[in-house]
Design an enzyme around this catalytic site. Structure first.
Site, PDB file in Angstrom:
ATOM      1  N   GLY A  39       0.881  -1.176   0.000  1.00 12.11           N
ATOM      2  CA  GLY A  39       0.000   0.000   0.000  1.00 12.11           C
ATOM      3  C   GLY A  39       0.910   1.215   0.000  1.00 12.11           C
ATOM      4  O   GLY A  39       1.927   1.210   0.723  1.00 12.11           O
ATOM      5  N   ILE A  42       2.460   2.865   3.253  1.00 12.98           N
ATOM      6  CA  ILE A  42       3.228   1.856   4.007  1.00 12.98           C
ATOM      7  C   ILE A  42       4.577   1.629   3.314  1.00 12.98           C
ATOM      8  O   ILE A  42       5.629   1.569   3.963  1.00 12.98           O
ATOM      9  CB  ILE A  42       2.423   0.541   4.141  1.00 12.98           C
ATOM     10  CG1 ILE A  42       1.251   0.764   5.099  1.00 12.98           C
ATOM     11  CG2 ILE A  42       3.309  -0.614   4.614  1.00 12.98           C
ATOM     12  CD1 ILE A  42       0.310  -0.402   5.279  1.00 12.98           C
ATOM     13  N   ASN A  43       4.556   1.549   1.996  1.00 10.28           N
ATOM     14  CA  ASN A  43       5.813   1.378   1.257  1.00 10.28           C
ATOM     15  C   ASN A  43       6.737   2.588   1.480  1.00 10.28           C
ATOM     16  O   ASN A  43       7.947   2.432   1.638  1.00 10.28           O
ATOM     17  CB  ASN A  43       5.546   1.233  -0.251  1.00 10.28           C
ATOM     18  CG  ASN A  43       4.751  -0.014  -0.556  1.00 10.28           C
ATOM     19  OD1 ASN A  43       4.663  -0.916   0.274  1.00 10.28           O
ATOM     20  ND2 ASN A  43       4.156  -0.075  -1.738  1.00 10.28           N
ATOM     21  N   LYS A 185       3.039  13.865  -7.249  1.00 11.80           N
ATOM     22  CA  LYS A 185       3.974  13.004  -7.993  1.00 11.80           C
ATOM     23  C   LYS A 185       3.207  12.010  -8.879  1.00 11.80           C
ATOM     24  O   LYS A 185       3.073  10.846  -8.541  1.00 11.80           O
ATOM     25  CB  LYS A 185       4.895  12.255  -7.011  1.00 11.80           C
ATOM     26  CG  LYS A 185       6.221  11.797  -7.575  1.00 11.80           C
ATOM     27  CD  LYS A 185       6.136  10.718  -8.651  1.00 11.80           C
ATOM     28  CE  LYS A 185       5.706   9.352  -8.262  1.00 11.80           C
ATOM     29  NZ  LYS A 185       5.258   8.542  -9.438  1.00 11.80           N
ATOM     30  N   LEU A 225       9.045   9.544 -14.922  1.00 11.03           N
ATOM     31  CA  LEU A 225       9.038   9.086 -16.314  1.00 11.03           C
ATOM     32  C   LEU A 225       9.676   7.701 -16.447  1.00 11.03           C
ATOM     33  O   LEU A 225      10.338   7.414 -17.438  1.00 11.03           O
ATOM     34  CB  LEU A 225       9.796  10.108 -17.183  1.00 11.03           C
ATOM     35  CG  LEU A 225       9.316  11.565 -17.076  1.00 11.03           C
ATOM     36  CD1 LEU A 225      10.323  12.514 -17.700  1.00 11.03           C
ATOM     37  CD2 LEU A 225       7.948  11.733 -17.734  1.00 11.03           C
ATOM     38  N   GLY A 226       9.512   6.866 -15.438  1.00 12.09           N
ATOM     39  CA  GLY A 226      10.093   5.522 -15.466  1.00 12.09           C
ATOM     40  C   GLY A 226      11.596   5.589 -15.681  1.00 12.09           C
ATOM     41  O   GLY A 226      12.281   6.419 -15.064  1.00 12.09           O
ATOM     42  N   ASP A 256       6.863   4.633  -5.116  1.00 14.69           N
ATOM     43  CA  ASP A 256       6.853   4.832  -3.652  1.00 14.69           C
ATOM     44  C   ASP A 256       8.270   5.099  -3.142  1.00 14.69           C
ATOM     45  O   ASP A 256       8.467   5.925  -2.242  1.00 14.69           O
ATOM     46  CB  ASP A 256       6.278   3.594  -2.945  1.00 14.69           C
ATOM     47  CG  ASP A 256       4.823   3.362  -3.313  1.00 14.69           C
ATOM     48  OD1 ASP A 256       4.121   4.348  -3.588  1.00 14.69           O
ATOM     49  OD2 ASP A 256       4.390   2.193  -3.335  1.00 14.69           O
ATOM     50  N   GLY A 291      12.262  -8.979  -4.464  1.00 21.54           N
ATOM     51  CA  GLY A 291      12.010  -9.480  -3.113  1.00 21.54           C
ATOM     52  C   GLY A 291      11.395  -8.403  -2.248  1.00 21.54           C
ATOM     53  O   GLY A 291      10.766  -7.479  -2.763  1.00 21.54           O
TER      54      GLY A 291
HETATM   55  N1  LIG Z   1      13.979   1.034 -15.417  1.00 21.14           N
HETATM   56  C1  LIG Z   1      14.384   2.063 -14.658  1.00 21.14           C
HETATM   57  N2  LIG Z   1      15.675   2.450 -14.676  1.00 21.14           N
HETATM   58  C2  LIG Z   1      16.116   3.487 -13.941  1.00 21.14           C
HETATM   59  N3  LIG Z   1      15.298   4.216 -13.131  1.00 21.14           N
HETATM   60  C3  LIG Z   1      14.006   3.876 -13.065  1.00 21.14           C
HETATM   61  C4  LIG Z   1      13.463   2.791 -13.816  1.00 21.14           C
HETATM   62  N4  LIG Z   1      12.150   2.701 -13.542  1.00 21.14           N
HETATM   63  C5  LIG Z   1      11.879   3.681 -12.652  1.00 21.14           C
HETATM   64  N5  LIG Z   1      12.981   4.390 -12.355  1.00 21.14           N
HETATM   65  C6  LIG Z   1      13.093   5.517 -11.415  1.00 21.14           C
HETATM   66  O1  LIG Z   1      12.014   5.483 -10.501  1.00 21.14           O
HETATM   67  C7  LIG Z   1      11.212   6.665 -10.632  1.00 21.14           C
HETATM   68  C8  LIG Z   1       9.760   6.317 -10.453  1.00 21.14           C
HETATM   69  O2  LIG Z   1       9.395   5.376 -11.432  1.00 21.14           O
HETATM   70  P1  LIG Z   1       7.999   5.376 -12.233  1.00 21.14           P
HETATM   71  O3  LIG Z   1       7.904   6.559 -13.099  1.00 21.14           O
HETATM   72  O4  LIG Z   1       7.936   4.036 -12.899  1.00 21.14           O
HETATM   73  O5  LIG Z   1       6.966   5.515 -11.045  1.00 21.14           O
HETATM   74  P2  LIG Z   1       5.446   4.985 -10.952  1.00 21.14           P
HETATM   75  O6  LIG Z   1       4.877   4.768 -12.311  1.00 21.14           O
HETATM   76  O7  LIG Z   1       4.753   5.935 -10.060  1.00 21.14           O
HETATM   77  O8  LIG Z   1       5.662   3.598 -10.229  1.00 21.14           O
HETATM   78  P3  LIG Z   1       4.660   2.734  -9.341  1.00 21.14           P
HETATM   79  O9  LIG Z   1       4.244   1.623 -10.237  1.00 21.14           O
HETATM   80  O10 LIG Z   1       5.508   2.289  -8.195  1.00 21.14           O
HETATM   81  O11 LIG Z   1       3.513   3.606  -8.930  1.00 21.14           O
HETATM   82  C9  LIG Z   1      11.558   7.250 -11.996  1.00 21.14           C
HETATM   83  O12 LIG Z   1      11.401   8.637 -12.009  1.00 21.14           O
HETATM   84  C10 LIG Z   1      13.031   6.840 -12.156  1.00 21.14           C
HETATM   85  O13 LIG Z   1      13.858   7.741 -11.498  1.00 21.14           O
HETATM   86 MG   LIG Z   2       2.966   5.511  -8.900  1.00 21.77          MG
END
Ligand SMILES: Nc1ncnc2c1ncn2[C@@H]1O[C@H](COP(=O)(O)OP(=O)(O)OP(=O)(O)O)[C@@H](O)[C@H]1O
Ligand SMILES: [Mg+2]
Length: 311
Positions: A39, A42-43, A185, A225-226, A256, A291
């Site tokens: 959640g 919590i994370n 965010k 942006l992943g 998180d 993990g």
């Molecule tokens: N494959 C990757 N390589 C490097 N950094 C990454 C990668 N994926 C995510 N990150 C880092 O983690 C941050 C958050 O990732 P993301 O944008 O995927 O969040 P999210 O979509 O909110 O994730 P969640 O599924 O946990 O809600 C990114 O801004 C980046 O800094």
């Molecule tokens: Mg998210």
């Protein structure tokens, strides 16, 4: 130092197991289960603990799964404030077929939260939040909680002089933009929903971020942006921060971890730029782990140093 409170309205107890072959109409003898907690808030509390920062983990919990959730949070030595609900905290089963290495995930509907129960959360926040504190409201809302719940929360953070950080999705996402927020965010998909557009290209991201900040009462916008990193935007400036290339093992908990990293940096009095650097380092570190541990502090520090030197 300001207090950090994380709020999880819809926590989960995860149960992971494995079996050699998922065959219908047969009794499957699975491995002993491994339990874990999850959640949004919590994370965030878990990652903050790894980084060395205390937080108060506020959550709703009920029934036998709720008891189990509380026990597991206590075992991790995270301070918690559990608000009891009548209905049962949701659980989630994932089974890995060791013959194919495919994972099957089974979710059941979460609890229905009653009006007096979610109102208790607001009362608790009203009593706990003080000037300068940070509240991280993270995750989806369970059934029964109005979709404008985070707006109600923002009235309390505003009144008490606390900072509100929101990371949500689902029904609560759109109404949340009307809240008075210190930082939001969203990821790119969530940001498209917030802006009411189908998709967003790099060419339009800056101007849409500025538009969002002009139209809403949000001070800082961080769009994750992943693997590509994140965009930091305030009314004064917009900056793109790339993520370091890492060996990706999972994408679970990246958002998180990033939020936890940014909160950790904020309470250390760092600038917004440093805050996003640290958040990006935590997000990237989370992808390197699989993990139960989201990220490791030493790996985070290494990635943060790299970012400081190279970006
Ligand atoms: N494959 C990757 N390589 C490097 N950094 C990454 C990668 N994926 C995510 N990150 C880092 O983690 C941050 C958050 O990732 P993301 O944008 O995927 O969040 P999210 O979509 O909110 O994730 P969640 O599924 O946990 O809600 C990114 O801004 C980046 O800094
Ligand atoms: Mg998210």
């Amino acid at each position: 130092m300001p207090k950090i409170i994380t709020l999880t309205m819809n926590p989960v107890v995860q149960k992971d197991t494995a079996v050699a072959g998922i065959i219908p109409n047969t009794k499957l003898r699975c491995d002993p289960p491994v339990y874990d907690i999850g959640g949004g808030g919590i994370n965030v509390s878990r990652v903050l603990k790894e980084l060395g920062s205390p937080s108060l983990c506020m959550h709703l919990s009920g029934g036998s799964t709720g008891d189990h959730l509380r026990q597991m949070i206590a075992m991790r030595e995270i301070t918690q404030k559990a608000i009891s609900i009548e209905d049962r905290t949701r659980d989630y089963l994932s089974v890995t077929d060791t013959l194919t290495n495919l994972q099957y995930r089974f979710g059941v509907p979460g609890p229905h939260v009653q009006k007096q129960e979610w109102e208790k959360v607001l009362t608790q926040l009203q009593e706990s939040l003080q000037k300068g504190d940070i509240l991280v409201a993270s995750g989806k809302l369970p059934q029964g909680v109005p979709s404008d719940f985070y707006i109600r929360v923002s009235k309390i953070t505003d009144k008490n002089g606390a900072k509100l950080i929101i990371d949500t999705s689902g029904d609560a996402l759109l109404p949340s933009k009307k809240a008075s927020i210190f930082m939001m965010k969203p990821n790119l998909k969530e940001f498209s929903i917030l802006m009411g557009v189908e998709s967003i290209s790099a060419l339009h991201l800056d101007s849409l971020a500025k538009k969002f900040l002009t139209q809403n009462k949000c001070e800082v916008l961080v769009i994750s942006l992943g693997a590509k990193g994140a965009l930091l935007a305030t009314k004064e400036f917009v900056e793109y921060i790339p993520s370091p290339v890492v060996h990706q093992k999972t994408t679970i908990g990246t958002g998180d971890s990033m939020v936890a990293g940014m909160v950790y940096s904020l309470v250390q009095g760092k600038s917004l730029r440093e805050m996003v650097h640290y958040g990006v380092a935590c997000g990237a570190a989370a992808t390197m782990r699989s993990g139960t541990q989201f990220c490791n502090k030493y790996e985070v520090e290494d990635l943060y140093e790299w970012l400081k030197k190279n970006c």
